[in-house]
Design an enzyme around this catalytic site. Structure first.
Site, PDB file in Angstrom:
ATOM      1  N   HIS A 130       0.835  -1.213   0.000  1.00 36.07           N
ATOM      2  CA  HIS A 130       0.000   0.000   0.000  1.00 36.07           C
ATOM      3  C   HIS A 130       0.861   1.251   0.000  1.00 36.07           C
ATOM      4  O   HIS A 130       1.949   1.278   0.594  1.00 36.07           O
ATOM      5  CB  HIS A 130      -0.994   0.008   1.171  1.00 36.07           C
ATOM      6  CG  HIS A 130      -0.387   0.124   2.535  1.00 36.07           C
ATOM      7  ND1 HIS A 130      -0.182   1.335   3.160  1.00 36.07           N
ATOM      8  CD2 HIS A 130       0.021  -0.820   3.415  1.00 36.07           C
ATOM      9  CE1 HIS A 130       0.331   1.139   4.358  1.00 36.07           C
ATOM     10  NE2 HIS A 130       0.480  -0.157   4.539  1.00 36.07           N
TER      11      HIS A 130
ATOM     12  N   ASP B 218       6.240   2.016   6.280  1.00 31.64           N
ATOM     13  CA  ASP B 218       4.970   1.292   6.212  1.00 31.64           C
ATOM     14  C   ASP B 218       4.049   2.099   5.305  1.00 31.64           C
ATOM     15  O   ASP B 218       3.440   3.061   5.770  1.00 31.64           O
ATOM     16  CB  ASP B 218       4.411   1.151   7.630  1.00 31.64           C
ATOM     17  CG  ASP B 218       3.020   0.567   7.691  1.00 31.64           C
ATOM     18  OD1 ASP B 218       2.569  -0.011   6.693  1.00 31.64           O
ATOM     19  OD2 ASP B 218       2.378   0.698   8.747  1.00 31.64           O
TER      20      ASP B 218
ATOM     21  N   GLU C  26      -5.285   1.129   2.810  1.00 27.84           N
ATOM     22  CA  GLU C  26      -4.916   0.125   3.805  1.00 27.84           C
ATOM     23  C   GLU C  26      -4.934   0.699   5.216  1.00 27.84           C
ATOM     24  O   GLU C  26      -5.373   0.037   6.168  1.00 27.84           O
ATOM     25  CB  GLU C  26      -3.533  -0.443   3.485  1.00 27.84           C
ATOM     26  CG  GLU C  26      -3.179  -1.708   4.264  1.00 27.84           C
ATOM     27  CD  GLU C  26      -2.573  -1.460   5.638  1.00 27.84           C
ATOM     28  OE1 GLU C  26      -2.459  -2.425   6.410  1.00 27.84           O
ATOM     29  OE2 GLU C  26      -2.210  -0.302   5.954  1.00 27.84           O
ATOM     30  N   GLU C  27      -4.447   1.922   5.378  1.00 29.54           N
ATOM     31  CA  GLU C  27      -4.327   2.501   6.722  1.00 29.54           C
ATOM     32  C   GLU C  27      -5.680   2.772   7.371  1.00 29.54           C
ATOM     33  O   GLU C  27      -5.743   2.991   8.586  1.00 29.54           O
ATOM     34  CB  GLU C  27      -3.491   3.781   6.682  1.00 29.54           C
ATOM     35  CG  GLU C  27      -2.024   3.579   6.305  1.00 29.54           C
ATOM     36  CD  GLU C  27      -1.215   2.819   7.358  1.00 29.54           C
ATOM     37  OE1 GLU C  27      -1.794   2.433   8.399  1.00 29.54           O
ATOM     38  OE2 GLU C  27      -0.015   2.612   7.129  1.00 29.54           O
TER      39      GLU C  27
ATOM     40  N   ASP D 134       4.164  -6.106   3.274  1.00 26.14           N
ATOM     41  CA  ASP D 134       3.984  -4.942   4.141  1.00 26.14           C
ATOM     42  C   ASP D 134       5.160  -4.901   5.105  1.00 26.14           C
ATOM     43  O   ASP D 134       6.152  -5.598   4.915  1.00 26.14           O
ATOM     44  CB  ASP D 134       2.634  -5.049   4.861  1.00 26.14           C
ATOM     45  CG  ASP D 134       2.039  -3.690   5.215  1.00 26.14           C
ATOM     46  OD1 ASP D 134       2.800  -2.815   5.664  1.00 26.14           O
ATOM     47  OD2 ASP D 134       0.818  -3.512   5.057  1.00 26.14           O
TER      48      ASP D 134
ATOM     49  N   HIS E  39       4.527   3.164  12.778  1.00 28.23           N
ATOM     50  CA  HIS E  39       3.627   4.318  12.877  1.00 28.23           C
ATOM     51  C   HIS E  39       4.285   5.508  13.560  1.00 28.23           C
ATOM     52  O   HIS E  39       3.605   6.467  13.929  1.00 28.23           O
ATOM     53  CB  HIS E  39       2.311   3.956  13.574  1.00 28.23           C
ATOM     54  CG  HIS E  39       1.365   3.222  12.681  1.00 28.23           C
ATOM     55  ND1 HIS E  39       0.024   3.097  12.943  1.00 28.23           N
ATOM     56  CD2 HIS E  39       1.556   2.585  11.504  1.00 28.23           C
ATOM     57  CE1 HIS E  39      -0.564   2.412  11.988  1.00 28.23           C
ATOM     58  NE2 HIS E  39       0.355   2.090  11.094  1.00 28.23           N
TER      59      HIS E  39
END
Length: 380
Positions: free
Chosen positions: A106, A223, A257-258, A278, A358
């Site tokens: 993603h 990510d 995706e997030e 991922d 994150h």
């Protein structure tokens, strides 16, 4: 702006991020000819990672990054398609369609959105995805208005001067206590509105991408732009080396995706396996490091397909790759979502180890190379 002009500007911007000579620990398991080939594709992957990271793309604001992907896939010699949702789907044009494999990464990231213009002209924000207020403080950012351009700013604690605010240390960092301070002479709500800043504008945070001399990769949004670059590298490998694959392989760069529904659509007919490429988790209780490829056996939504996971582990073991098998305690992937959406497929999840997910994330070129080699070996 024309695509070529955009590409040139991105390359100029990315030159700020120095790429060291290829540093990796895999050369001992490769012969000399393959070493040179892998260095070529690793260099390309790192270049594409930087290009992708330089494009702001929080969930819902991804057209620029997918336009870039469309151009790059075409440059590699493929015929990519934009999905209705805005993702990019490409057929690598080799192998049997009856047992296809879909690789998903993603390119949407975390970010924020303006939820209120405060009376002093500063901006209250609401997070997009899992953006955490505790590590958003003091980050530079961009405010993307709908019609009036882009403004620079900083995410700060309200009343951020330690010499003024006696409660600075005691104040919890939440999106109620943080604010965006635009780098414009704004003193009230009306002045912000006069610049075209309004509720619903996107706030994009600087990635701060660095590749160290020892091969560590540090940036926000590894990510999942790191693995998106790995997929581009694999596509280039298939095309350049004229690889004939046993099974049809597709790549899908998803864009939601997030926020939980990136992989819920656009699985091509004939696909029987969906593999999310991922980030691999690195942290207490897990065995993976940034220098390995992580193979996930189970995440918070449940176990991955036993046979597929076993095949991935066997491939990594037989190739002598540095890998880890882990259970991720707080995680969900596009492959999970494909099953939730009703697709009758086997699913798996791999990726280079990434620490501080994150937040300001860290990986290593060895983890990138191990991931690339696992894809190469598994897909044949």
């Amino acid at each position: 702006m024309e695509p070529r002009q955009k590409r040139k500007m991105l390359r100029l911007k990315c030159n700020l991020f120095r790429v060291p000579a290829v540093v990796n620990g895999m050369h001992s398991v490769l012969d000399q000819e393959e070493n040179g080939m892998m260095d070529k594709y690793l260099e390309y992957i790192l270049e594409q990672m930087k290009m992708l990271l330089a494009i702001d793309s929080p969930s819902g604001y991804t057209q620029e990054v997918t336009d870039y992907l469309m151009e790059e896939y075409k440059r590699l010699g493929f015929l990519p398609e934009k999905t209705v949702k805005g993702g990019v789907l490409v057929d690598l044009e080799s192998g049997d369609r009856a047992n296809g494999v879909l690789l998903e990464a993603h390119v949407d990231t975390l970010g924020a959105m303006v939820s209120e213009i405060k009376s002093n002209g500063r901006l209250k924000i609401t997070p997009i995805g899992g953006m955490n207020a505790n590590n958003a403080e003091a980050e530079n950012c961009r405010i993307i208005t709908r019609f009036d351009g882009i403004y620079e700013g900083t995410c700060q604690l309200a009343n951020a001067s330690v010499h003024v605010n006696g409660e600075y240390d005691k104040t919890g960092r939440t999106f109620d206590t943080l604010e965006i301070v635009p780098d414009e002479p704004i003193a009230d709500r009306e002045a912000a509105a006069a610049l075209g800043i309004s509720t619903g504008d996107y706030v994009c945070f600087d990635p701060r991408t660095v590749i160290t001399r020892s091969g560590y990769i540090k940036s926000r949004f590894l990510d999942d732009k790191l693995s998106a670059a790995v997929l581009l590298g694999y596509a280039k490998y298939v095309k350049d080396e004229k690889i004939t694959l046993a099974n049809r392989v597709y790549q899908h760069m998803t864009v939601f995706e997030e926020v939980g529904h990136g992989g819920a659509a656009s699985v091509p007919d004939g696909v029987t396996e969906v593999i999310s490429v991922d980030m691999g988790c690195v942290g207490e209780g897990l065995s993976c490091t940034e220098r390995q490829v992580s193979i996930c056996a189970k995440d918070s939504r449940g176990p991955y397909n036993f046979d597929l996971v076993t095949s991935l582990v066997k491939t990594a073991r037989d190739m002598g790759l540095s890998y880890a098998v882990d259970v991720y305690p707080h995680y969900g992937s596009d492959a999970d979502v494909a099953l939730t959406a009703g697709y009758d497929v086997r699913h798996g999840l791999i990726g280079p180890g990434v620490y501080a997910s994150h937040g300001y994330e860290r990986s290593h070129v060895d983890g990138v190379l191990n991931t690339f080699l696992l894809l190469k070996g598994y897909l044949g």
